[in-house]
Design a protein around this motif. Structure first.
Motif, PDB file in Angstrom:
ATOM      1  N   ARG A  23     -11.819  15.462   4.508  1.00 30.43           N
ATOM      2  CA  ARG A  23     -10.516  16.098   4.737  1.00 30.43           C
ATOM      3  C   ARG A  23      -9.760  16.162   3.421  1.00 30.43           C
ATOM      4  NH1 ARG A  23      -7.058  17.757   8.592  1.00 30.43           N
ATOM      5  NH2 ARG A  23      -8.497  17.209  10.257  1.00 30.43           N
ATOM      6  N   LEU A  24      -9.319  17.350   3.084  1.00 30.55           N
ATOM      7  CA  LEU A  24      -8.630  17.595   1.822  1.00 30.55           C
ATOM      8  C   LEU A  24      -7.328  18.340   2.076  1.00 30.55           C
ATOM      9  CD1 LEU A  24     -11.867  17.772   1.207  1.00 30.55           C
ATOM     10  CD2 LEU A  24     -11.123  18.782  -0.951  1.00 30.55           C
ATOM     11  N   PRO A  25      -6.352  18.223   1.182  1.00 28.84           N
ATOM     12  CA  PRO A  25      -5.184  19.108   1.234  1.00 28.84           C
ATOM     13  C   PRO A  25      -5.655  20.555   1.135  1.00 28.84           C
ATOM     14  CG  PRO A  25      -4.742  17.262  -0.200  1.00 28.84           C
ATOM     15  CD  PRO A  25      -6.194  17.185   0.145  1.00 28.84           C
ATOM     16  N   LEU A  26      -5.204  21.385   2.025  1.00 30.74           N
ATOM     17  CA  LEU A  26      -5.673  22.769   2.112  1.00 30.74           C
ATOM     18  C   LEU A  26      -5.450  23.525   0.809  1.00 30.74           C
ATOM     19  CD1 LEU A  26      -7.002  24.535   4.246  1.00 30.74           C
ATOM     20  CD2 LEU A  26      -4.735  25.292   4.962  1.00 30.74           C
ATOM     21  N   ALA A  27      -4.357  23.219   0.135  1.00 34.32           N
ATOM     22  CA  ALA A  27      -4.027  23.947  -1.090  1.00 34.32           C
ATOM     23  C   ALA A  27      -5.037  23.689  -2.199  1.00 34.32           C
ATOM     24  CB  ALA A  27      -2.624  23.561  -1.561  1.00 34.32           C
ATOM     25  N   ASP A  28      -5.760  22.561  -2.119  1.00 33.99           N
ATOM     26  CA  ASP A  28      -6.688  22.211  -3.184  1.00 33.99           C
ATOM     27  C   ASP A  28      -8.126  22.624  -2.896  1.00 33.99           C
ATOM     28  OD1 ASP A  28      -4.717  20.978  -4.782  1.00 33.99           O
ATOM     29  OD2 ASP A  28      -4.812  19.187  -3.533  1.00 33.99           O
ATOM     30  N   ILE A  29      -8.390  23.033  -1.656  1.00 30.38           N
ATOM     31  CA  ILE A  29      -9.774  23.342  -1.281  1.00 30.38           C
ATOM     32  C   ILE A  29     -10.376  24.489  -2.098  1.00 30.38           C
ATOM     33  CG2 ILE A  29     -11.195  24.268   0.597  1.00 30.38           C
ATOM     34  CD1 ILE A  29      -9.770  22.423   2.507  1.00 30.38           C
ATOM     35  N   PRO A  30      -9.668  25.590  -2.347  1.00 32.35           N
ATOM     36  CA  PRO A  30     -10.286  26.660  -3.153  1.00 32.35           C
ATOM     37  C   PRO A  30     -10.772  26.189  -4.518  1.00 32.35           C
ATOM     38  CG  PRO A  30      -8.339  27.492  -2.043  1.00 32.35           C
ATOM     39  CD  PRO A  30      -8.344  26.013  -1.810  1.00 32.35           C
TER      40      PRO A  30
ATOM     41  N   VAL B 256      -4.803  30.100   2.065  1.00 25.82           N
ATOM     42  CA  VAL B 256      -6.213  29.868   1.755  1.00 25.82           C
ATOM     43  C   VAL B 256      -6.862  31.138   1.218  1.00 25.82           C
ATOM     44  CG1 VAL B 256      -8.469  29.334   2.747  1.00 25.82           C
ATOM     45  CG2 VAL B 256      -6.486  27.998   3.408  1.00 25.82           C
ATOM     46  N   ARG B 257      -6.598  32.267   1.871  1.00 20.22           N
ATOM     47  CA  ARG B 257      -7.154  33.544   1.407  1.00 20.22           C
ATOM     48  C   ARG B 257      -6.767  33.810  -0.047  1.00 20.22           C
ATOM     49  NH1 ARG B 257      -8.862  37.683   4.896  1.00 20.22           N
ATOM     50  NH2 ARG B 257      -8.772  37.242   7.134  1.00 20.22           N
ATOM     51  N   LEU B 258      -5.496  33.592  -0.336  1.00 25.52           N
ATOM     52  CA  LEU B 258      -5.014  33.850  -1.693  1.00 25.52           C
ATOM     53  C   LEU B 258      -5.707  32.934  -2.694  1.00 25.52           C
ATOM     54  CD1 LEU B 258      -3.065  35.294  -3.600  1.00 25.52           C
ATOM     55  CD2 LEU B 258      -1.346  33.544  -3.063  1.00 25.52           C
ATOM     56  N   GLY B 259      -5.842  31.652  -2.333  1.00 21.90           N
ATOM     57  CA  GLY B 259      -6.498  30.709  -3.234  1.00 21.90           C
ATOM     58  C   GLY B 259      -7.957  31.055  -3.478  1.00 21.90           C
ATOM     59  N   LEU B 260      -8.674  31.440  -2.420  1.00 26.07           N
ATOM     60  CA  LEU B 260     -10.081  31.815  -2.569  1.00 26.07           C
ATOM     61  C   LEU B 260     -10.228  33.069  -3.418  1.00 26.07           C
ATOM     62  CD1 LEU B 260     -11.283  31.157   1.098  1.00 26.07           C
ATOM     63  CD2 LEU B 260     -11.741  29.734  -0.910  1.00 26.07           C
ATOM     64  N   THR B 261      -9.316  34.019  -3.191  1.00 29.40           N
ATOM     65  CA  THR B 261      -9.358  35.267  -3.961  1.00 29.40           C
ATOM     66  C   THR B 261      -9.077  35.016  -5.433  1.00 29.40           C
ATOM     67  OG1 THR B 261      -8.646  36.525  -2.027  1.00 29.40           O
ATOM     68  CG2 THR B 261      -8.383  37.577  -4.174  1.00 29.40           C
ATOM     69  N   GLU B 262      -8.104  34.147  -5.714  1.00 33.46           N
ATOM     70  CA  GLU B 262      -7.768  33.851  -7.108  1.00 33.46           C
ATOM     71  C   GLU B 262      -8.931  33.197  -7.839  1.00 33.46           C
ATOM     72  OE1 GLU B 262      -4.248  31.500  -6.776  1.00 33.46           O
ATOM     73  OE2 GLU B 262      -2.909  33.241  -6.858  1.00 33.46           O
ATOM     74  N   HIS B 263      -9.785  32.491  -7.108  1.00 31.86           N
ATOM     75  CA  HIS B 263     -10.951  31.865  -7.723  1.00 31.86           C
ATOM     76  C   HIS B 263     -12.198  32.749  -7.614  1.00 31.86           C
ATOM     77  CE1 HIS B 263      -8.424  28.228  -7.457  1.00 31.86           C
ATOM     78  NE2 HIS B 263      -9.177  27.782  -8.448  1.00 31.86           N
ATOM     79  N   ALA B 264     -12.002  34.014  -7.191  1.00 32.39           N
ATOM     80  CA  ALA B 264     -13.099  34.996  -7.088  1.00 32.39           C
ATOM     81  C   ALA B 264     -14.227  34.488  -6.200  1.00 32.39           C
ATOM     82  CB  ALA B 264     -13.625  35.352  -8.474  1.00 32.39           C
ATOM     83  N   LEU B 265     -13.880  33.863  -5.070  1.00 30.76           N
ATOM     84  CA  LEU B 265     -14.866  33.319  -4.144  1.00 30.76           C
ATOM     85  C   LEU B 265     -15.053  34.246  -2.958  1.00 30.76           C
ATOM     86  CD1 LEU B 265     -13.670  29.587  -4.132  1.00 30.76           C
ATOM     87  CD2 LEU B 265     -15.671  30.515  -5.304  1.00 30.76           C
ATOM     88  N   GLN B 266     -16.299  34.598  -2.674  1.00 28.36           N
ATOM     89  CA  GLN B 266     -16.599  35.391  -1.488  1.00 28.36           C
ATOM     90  C   GLN B 266     -16.481  34.493  -0.257  1.00 28.36           C
ATOM     91  OE1 GLN B 266     -20.264  35.951  -3.597  1.00 28.36           O
ATOM     92  NE2 GLN B 266     -20.287  38.129  -3.104  1.00 28.36           N
ATOM     93  N   TYR B 267     -15.844  34.994   0.812  1.00 25.50           N
ATOM     94  CA  TYR B 267     -15.638  34.163   1.995  1.00 25.50           C
ATOM     95  C   TYR B 267     -15.596  35.020   3.249  1.00 25.50           C
ATOM     96  CZ  TYR B 267     -10.775  35.789   2.006  1.00 25.50           C
ATOM     97  OH  TYR B 267      -9.644  36.574   2.063  1.00 25.50           O
ATOM     98  N   LYS B 268     -15.722  34.356   4.394  1.00 22.36           N
ATOM     99  CA  LYS B 268     -15.573  34.999   5.691  1.00 22.36           C
ATOM    100  C   LYS B 268     -14.557  34.206   6.504  1.00 22.36           C
ATOM    101  CE  LYS B 268     -19.012  36.385   8.224  1.00 22.36           C
ATOM    102  NZ  LYS B 268     -18.781  37.834   8.359  1.00 22.36           N
TER     103      LYS B 268
END
Length: 721
Positions: free
Chosen positions: A627-634, A563-575
């Motif tokens: 509920r979504l597949p985790l890989a697609d959430i970012p 999830v971290r990697l996916g969010l980072t690849e989409h340049a999304l700020q997260y906690k």
């Protein structure tokens, strides 16, 4: 009319006008202030040393919101309007700000308590407060109210003599002691500094970002191929030594500005995109309504330009674009109006000026100034430096120009005679009108010589040297000094409005453990939690990741890393919140920060089964989940938190109530506009299934029946087809 620097001062302070509608924001302000300080959106700077008025530090979430707001501003204006951008210095030399008028006239009037010299007040603000008190006083007549409104509206436009006369007329005293006040004195608002080790070069911290744009107009015009119209933007810090900084971010000594200087031909102020916003209906508080103490009226921008209420299309275009930006950033549309400057507020060179005022706890607060500033700034800098700050364009039809001046032979003779002073003498002669030149020629013919004053000196020119002629020239190119339309944004003030407009308090969500702890408590005893409903584009973090089970497993670590990697690849700020607090408490904490989405990795995510590798996605404002597949959430969050058209309702509609979409491709397709769900999504939309289910689930949450499934079945069964 007022001077350029006085106009800049007036716009710097951005007037605040009391309003009836401010009460709803004032009531919530204590809770908002507590949240802002507790979650460190911003605090007074140097707080551990006691602080200094007028300076604030943005904490991690506040700095993120501010930077996201600036990024949205750039997207909305710089990118969409194809503007240039410069980044000029914070320190400016004396000569620049002397030419612009700031050194001599960037002043406020200050009055002091005659019984205590340590107590002083900004004269115009004290006058406004006194007038507001008189307006609110019991027994005030309608005629008196109109009188007080007019005085208050003109408070920051009065001259020194005028404001002192008003103080004496209403017997205004020092508010704390009741003592007499001293006569107003001018106080320059700039922070002075010395440049270089010798300290001989006087400089100032810039009082605005605009001057850096005017100084670089020539070079930006070159980069634009010499084409006008075009615009230049700049975002950065500005500094003003305020007499009485107050009201948090509203009036600071160091603040952030975002300014645009849009350069146009003086006689061609139509805008090619005006039709896009001409139908936009806004609250316009024109000068005649203010002077008559009448309310603002709603009018389309097209009608306002046609009626002459707004001077031209380009000015109206930026008024409309400013409104759309403020709404997009999170300001409530009904609490935005545009107030026209009164005749005695505007500088003599200004064509028309409007302020975007936002209603908040303090009343109507000016947050953006939008002005047609004519050609003043380019003209004064050109005169001070001898640099041409003009543009040119080819004429469709050449024109013939008659020019009366020195003949070429006389110009050459003056050059030989005066040598190093020839340029000064020729320039002085060129600046004279035809009638003045003729008078000089008469003098030279009568006495043999004539005298010209230039550069503080006198030059005698013999009759033989003063050869004049009338020349008819064919002009194929028009040279002109562009006029400028200037939208000036106070970023910190807009942020204050966004905090107030997006803040609310609601009952805190609870999980099962919380319900047990709260058993027996009345409705009024339930904990309350603040929510900042920021638009996703400016939210400090786009999502928070929450593990439901604290018994962290290797599988959880793998999922979290993905999830971290996916969010980072989409340049999304997260906690990531892995604290031991209940899930309800953690939801509430993320709501306080204005985080729009929460990813919950729960038991089903980790176990081997149909829901393995999925997670729930919760939306902040509705608190509904899918509920979504985790890989697609970012990818889904990237769409939801941008200007993309995908909506949360479409995400809900694309997934079944109990789990993931019926096919693994469903989530990916949702991220790609939710279009490949095909017939299923169309079917759900056609029959309003998502809305019906959402209404039923919300009603279920309110009712809290012992058997929720039976209650829900009965509810859905009662719906008529």
């Amino acid at each position: 009319s007022i001077s350029v620097a006085a106009d800049r001062v007036r716009r710097a302070h951005m007037p605040i006008t009391a309003s009836v509608g401010s009460a709803k924001f004032s009531a919530a302000r204590p809770d908002l202030d507590d949240l802002i300080k507790r979650r460190f959106f911003y605090r007074q700077a140097f707080e551990i040393y006691g602080g200094v008025a007028g300076f604030y530090t943005y904490g991690p979430p506040g700095a993120a919101v501010k930077q996201n707001l600036i990024a949205l501003w750039r997207k909305h204006f710089v990118i969409e309007e194809n503007l240039m951008e410069v980044d000029d210095t914070n320190i400016m030399p004396h000569d620049v700000l002397f030419a612009s008028g700031h050194v001599e006239r960037f002043n406020d009037f200050i009055v002091k308590d005659s019984s205590d010299a340590s107590k002083f007040y900004r004269a115009d603000k004290l006058l406004e407060e006194v007038m507001e008190a008189k307006i609110a006083a019991a027994g005030v007549t309608p005629e008196q109210k109109v009188e007080f409104e007019k005085v208050k509206a003109q408070a920051d436009a009065y001259s020194k003599e005028q404001i002192w006369a008003v103080f004496k007329q209403y017997a205004i005293k020092a508010p704390e002691t009741g003592a007499e006040l001293t006569e107003p004195e001018e106080f320059n608002l700039m922070f002075g500094t010395s440049i270089g080790p010798s300290g001989l070069i006087q400089g100032y911290l810039r009082p605005e970002t605009a001057q850096g744009i005017f100084l670089n107009f020539k070079f930006c015009l070159e980069q634009n191929g010499g084409v006008v119209p075009f615009g230049i933007a700049q975002v950065g810090k500005a500094f003003r030594n305020e007499i009485a900084p107050r009201s948090g971010l509203i009036r600071q000594r160091e603040f952030t500005q975002a300014e645009i200087e849009f350069f146009v031909h003086p006689e061609k102020k139509a805008h090619p995109k005006f039709a896009d916003i001409s139908g936009l209906e806004l609250q316009l508080f024109a000068s005649p309504q203010q002077l008559a103490a009448e309310p603002a009226t709603r009018m389309t921008l097209g009608a306002a330009v046609a009626a002459g209420t707004v001077a031209n299309e380009t000015l109206a275009f930026f008024i409309g674009r400013t409104y759309l930006f403020l709404v997009r950033a999170g300001c409530r549309a009904d609490n935005i109006r545009f107030r026209q400057h009164l005749p005695d507020e505007m500088a003599h060179y200004a064509c028309d000026c409007w302020d975007a005022e936002i209603e908040m706890s303090l009343g109507w607060v000016e947050c953006v100034g939008i002005a047609d500033r004519s050609a003043f700034d380019l003209t004064v800098h050109a005169e001070a430096t001898g640099t041409s700050l003009t543009a040119q364009q080819n004429l469709d039809t050449p024109i013939k120009i008659e020019r009366f001046g020195l003949s070429k032979k006389a110009a050459a003779a003056i050059g030989k005679f005066f040598k190093k002073d020839a340029k000064v003498v020729s320039g002085a002669l060129a600046a004279l009108s035809p009638d003045q030149l003729k008078a000089l020629k008469v003098q030279a013919e009568d006495t043999g010589v004539c005298t010209v004053e230039a550069d503080g000196r006198s030059f005698e020119i013999s009759n033989e040297l003063l050869g004049l002629e009338l020349v008819v020239e064919t002009q194929h190119v028009e040279i002109f000094t562009p006029n400028v339309i200037e939208p000036s944004f106070g970023i910190d003030r807009i942020l204050t409005a966004i905090y107030e407009h997006t803040f609310s308090v609601r009952a805190e969500e609870a999980d099962d453990d919380d319900d047990k702890k709260k058993a027996g408590k009345s409705e009024g005893d339930k904990a309350k939690a603040g929510v900042l409903s920021f638009p996703a584009e400016i939210a400090p973090y786009k999502c928070v990741v929450l593990p439901l089970d604290q018994r962290v497993t290797n599988k959880y670590g793998t999922l979290l890393a993905a999830v971290r990697l996916g969010l980072t690849e989409h340049a999304l700020q997260y906690k990531v919140d892995e604290s031991s607090a209940s899930i309800g408490r953690r939801y509430a904490r993320s709501d306080e920060l204005g985080i729009p989405y929460a990813i919950t990795i729960d038991f089903d995510s980790l176990e081997d089964g149909a829901l393995a590798g999925t997670a729930t996605l919760r939306e902040r404002d509705s608190t509904l989940q899918a509920r979504l597949p985790l890989a697609d959430i970012p990818a889904v969050i990237a769409k939801l938190t941008s200007s993309h058209s995908l909506s949360w309702e479409e995400v809900l509609a694309a997934y079944t109530a109990g789990g993931a979409s019926s096919s693994a491709g469903g989530a990916s397709s949702c991220a790609e506009d939710a279009s490949s769900s095909g017939d299923k999504l169309d079917y759900l939309r056609k029959h309003g299934i998502a809305a019906t289910l959402n209404d039923a689930v919300n009603a279920l949450a309110d009712a809290k029946p012992d058997d929720p499934i039976a209650w829900l079945s009965a509810r859905l069964g009662s719906i008529k087809q």
